[in-house]
Design a protein around this motif. Structure first.
Motif, short mmCIF file in Angstrom:
data_model
loop_
_atom_site.label_atom_id
_atom_site.label_comp_id
_atom_site.label_asym_id
_atom_site.label_seq_id
_atom_site.Cartn_x
_atom_site.Cartn_y
_atom_site.Cartn_z
N GLU A 137 0.83 -1.21 0.00
CA GLU A 137 0.00 0.00 0.00
C GLU A 137 0.86 1.26 0.00
O GLU A 137 0.56 2.23 -0.70
CB GLU A 137 -0.93 0.02 1.21
N LEU A 138 1.92 1.24 0.79
CA LEU A 138 2.79 2.42 0.87
C LEU A 138 3.56 2.64 -0.43
O LEU A 138 3.79 3.79 -0.82
CB LEU A 138 3.76 2.28 2.03
N THR A 139 3.97 1.59 -1.09
CA THR A 139 4.73 1.75 -2.34
C THR A 139 3.83 2.13 -3.49
O THR A 139 4.30 2.68 -4.48
CB THR A 139 5.51 0.47 -2.68
N GLN A 140 2.53 1.88 -3.42
CA GLN A 140 1.61 2.22 -4.51
C GLN A 140 1.08 3.64 -4.39
O GLN A 140 0.55 4.18 -5.36
CB GLN A 140 0.44 1.23 -4.53
N LYS A 141 1.21 4.26 -3.26
CA LYS A 141 0.74 5.64 -3.08
C LYS A 141 1.68 6.57 -3.84
O LYS A 141 2.89 6.36 -3.88
CB LYS A 141 0.73 6.03 -1.61
N PRO A 142 1.11 7.63 -4.43
CA PRO A 142 1.99 8.59 -5.11
C PRO A 142 2.84 9.32 -4.08
O PRO A 142 2.42 9.54 -2.95
CB PRO A 142 1.01 9.53 -5.81
#
Length: 112
Positions: free
Chosen positions: A98-103
């Motif tokens: 989730e953290l790596t997919q957030k802009p």
């Protein structure tokens, strides 16, 4: 269980069979040589008359059973701990995904 036997090499199966037959031979020969009876006294005045071979084999098997039960209990505990850690790891991997997919959050530069 049949799958487990198929996975073992033939040499290993032959060694296990030979060791098993050797163990049976020693137990039978021990029983044949030790036919005399012994008196086994227990608590509260209980006394049993049994052949020596029976007392020795019973003691050995009781110890083996107890050791197997203790091993099984520790194995179950380790499996439970492994399952718990796997669940925790999966949650952390989900959080990381989730953290790596957030802009990325834009950073303002100060104009000094």
């Amino acid at each position: 269980m049949a799958d487990n036997l198929e996975k073992q090499p033939n040499g290993l199966m032959a060694v296990k069979l030979a060791l098993g037959l050797l163990l049976v031979f020693f137990i039978v020969s021990f029983a044949a040589k030790n036919q005399q009876n012994v008196l086994v006294s227990y608590y509260f005045g209980h006394e049993y008359n049994a052949p020596v071979w029976f007392v020795v084999v019973f003691s050995f098997l009781s110890g083996a059973l107890l050791a197997s039960l203790l091993w099984a209990i520790s194995l179950i505990r380790e499996k439970g701990r492994s399952w718990s850690l796997s669940r925790k790891n999966a949650k952390l991997e989900d959080q990381l995904r989730e953290l790596t997919q957030k802009p990325p959050v834009p950073v303002e530069k100060s104009g000094r």
